[in-house]
Design an enzyme around this catalytic site. Structure first.
Site, PDB file in Angstrom:
ATOM      1  N   ASP A  13      44.192  47.299  32.949  1.00  0.00           N
ATOM      2  CA  ASP A  13      44.622  45.949  33.350  1.00  0.00           C
ATOM      3  C   ASP A  13      43.459  45.097  33.839  1.00  0.00           C
ATOM      4  OD1 ASP A  13      47.409  46.754  32.971  1.00  0.00           O
ATOM      5  OD2 ASP A  13      47.188  47.832  34.864  1.00  0.00           O
ATOM      6  N   HIS A  41      48.584  44.027  26.232  1.00  0.00           N
ATOM      7  CA  HIS A  41      47.997  42.828  26.804  1.00  0.00           C
ATOM      8  C   HIS A  41      48.577  41.596  26.132  1.00  0.00           C
ATOM      9  CE1 HIS A  41      45.009  44.545  23.879  1.00  0.00           C
ATOM     10  NE2 HIS A  41      45.286  43.398  23.294  1.00  0.00           N
TER      11      HIS A  41
END
Length: 429
Positions: A13, A41
């Site tokens: 992340d 993502h």
């Protein structure tokens, strides 16, 4: 001219999606080389928002996308993702998407086993997404995986399903979970085979031809070094190696083809799910970082745990990950803080240590040793040059470079693709 490999240096992340998208516009081919559909993502292109988990990011920029042999492929999830982005206007054909014929498949039995085992762990859960990634990798190593090329050979598929079910049904029955029949898996595969097989090819051969022709290749890693099955916070890790070296073995290219290794790191630290996190903040500062950074998992939706930048962990990731330079993201999230801390070492049972231990018990006992710097009141959001950054923000970046022993080659100051400061071009290294 160099190829570029992008990997995360924390627990995932870190903002790889934006950086890969930014680099993909200058690449010819974008390659996924490990992981599965357990990480994702979000990419914003014009007025379109794309959420990707398996498909390489380059597809949204009209580049050739490649899924290498190191990826475990859930065919149902892949086709759902293809249908979704196709409906948004992307062109996904066997000419634009190459999938390694020797990539292993994730079957419904893998997800069932993943979830049954996690439920049986009780208080000792490892935080799996329950999508079958781990069991699929286990089958690969145990030499019983169903690979894409097996779909073209019914006789091979038949005996391999027998072997696979002998193992998995034994485990499922022992866990009190529902077992599977061969017919169930055959029906599942029969449905997806006509759509999947046209994409399959000898990826290693095509990539070698591309390399010889001087085409720029961008290797796109999933997860991050601290989730690596060997070098991460084991057992709270993913089921594959995530370091840059795997770009070669996971796609079938030579180690020299990996090129410039760009490690992605947030200007602070986050983690989703279980596992050690030395710099985690349980106070208002931690909540502020989470709110400003919109820290929620793309795939799971789970809120991320937040903490200060851990230079010790990043330094380790730089060394074992083969990182040439760092892309530092989300600097703007730190705007307005009175003070900012950086972890420069640990205390373990009263002794100072300079590396993160491997043993799980020791990992949970380490206490961070902080160096504190003044923050900045000016905004860094949207900055596109060093001249636009506050002096104290520049000092923060320079101190990070000293501590992690690697240069910051790229700086991201907002989620917008063009709000990026480039100090060194990875493709021209």
């Amino acid at each position: 001219m160099s190829n570029v490999t992008v990997i995360g240096t924390q627990w995932g992340d870190e903002g790889k999606g934006k950086i890969v998208d930014w680099l993909a516009s200058r690449a010819d081919i974008v390659v996924r080389f490990q992981g599965g559909h357990n990480a994702g993502h979000t990419l914003v292109v014009g007025d379109q928002i794309y959420k990707l988990s398996l498909l390489p990011s380059g597809l949204v920029r009209g580049k050739i996308g490649v899924i290498g042999n190191g990826v475990v492929v859930d065919p149902k999830a892949l086709m759902t993702e293809i249908d979704r982005v196709t409906a948004q206007g992307l062109v996904v054909t066997p000419e634009t998407l190459w999938i390694a014929e020797n990539a292993p498949l994730i079957l419904p039995v893998h997800g069932a086993l993943d979830r049954a085992r996690e439920a049986a762990r009780g208080d000792h859960k490892i935080g799996t997404t329950g999508r079958g990634i781990g069991p699929a990798y286990e089958d690969k190593v145990a030499r019983r995986a169903i690979r894409i090329c097996d779909l073209a050979e019914p006789e091979t598929l038949d005996w391999k399903l027998d072997e696979l079910l002998l193992h998995h049904n034994t485990l499922l029955a022992g866990l009190g979970a529902e077992t599977f029949t061969k017919e169930q898996l055959k029906d599942f595969l029969a449905e997806i085979t006509p759509r999947l097989l046209p994409f399959s090819c000898q990826v290693w051969d095509r990539l070698d031809e591309a390399r010889r022709a001087g085409r720029r290749i961008l290797f796109e890693g999933a997860q991050a070094v601290m989730l690596d099955v060997d070098h991460g916070t084991y057992p709270f890790v993913t089921s594959s190696n995530t370091v840059a070296a795997v770009a070669a073995s996971g796609s079938g290219v030579s180690p020299s083809s990996v090129g410039f290794v760009l490690g992605i790191a947030k200007a602070y630290t986050t983690r989703v799910g279980e596992g050690p996190f030395p710099t985690e903040l349980h106070d208002q500062t931690g909540r502020t970082l989470g709110e400003r950074g919109h820290e929620f998992g793309t795939v799971t939706g789970r809120p991320r745990r937040c903490g200060w930048f851990d230079a010790v962990l990043i330094r380790r990731a730089v060394r074992v990950g083969g990182v040439s330079g760092i892309a530092l993201t989300k600097l703007d999230v730190l705007d307005g803080l009175d003070e900012i801390s950086i972890c420069v070492g640990y205390e373990l049972d009263g002794q100072k240590i300079e590396t993160f231990p491997s043993a799980p018990g020791a990992q949970t006992r380490v206490k961070p040793v902080y160096e504190t710097m003044p923050g900045w009141k000016e905004t860094t959001a949207g900055a596109r040059s060093w001249a636009e950054l506050p002096a104290q923000a520049i000092k923060y970046v320079r101190r990070i470079e000293e501590l992690i022993e690697a240069p910051v080659t790229l700086l991201s100051t907002s989620p917008e693709r063009d709000d990026t400061i480039l100090m060194r071009d990875p493709f021209e290294d």
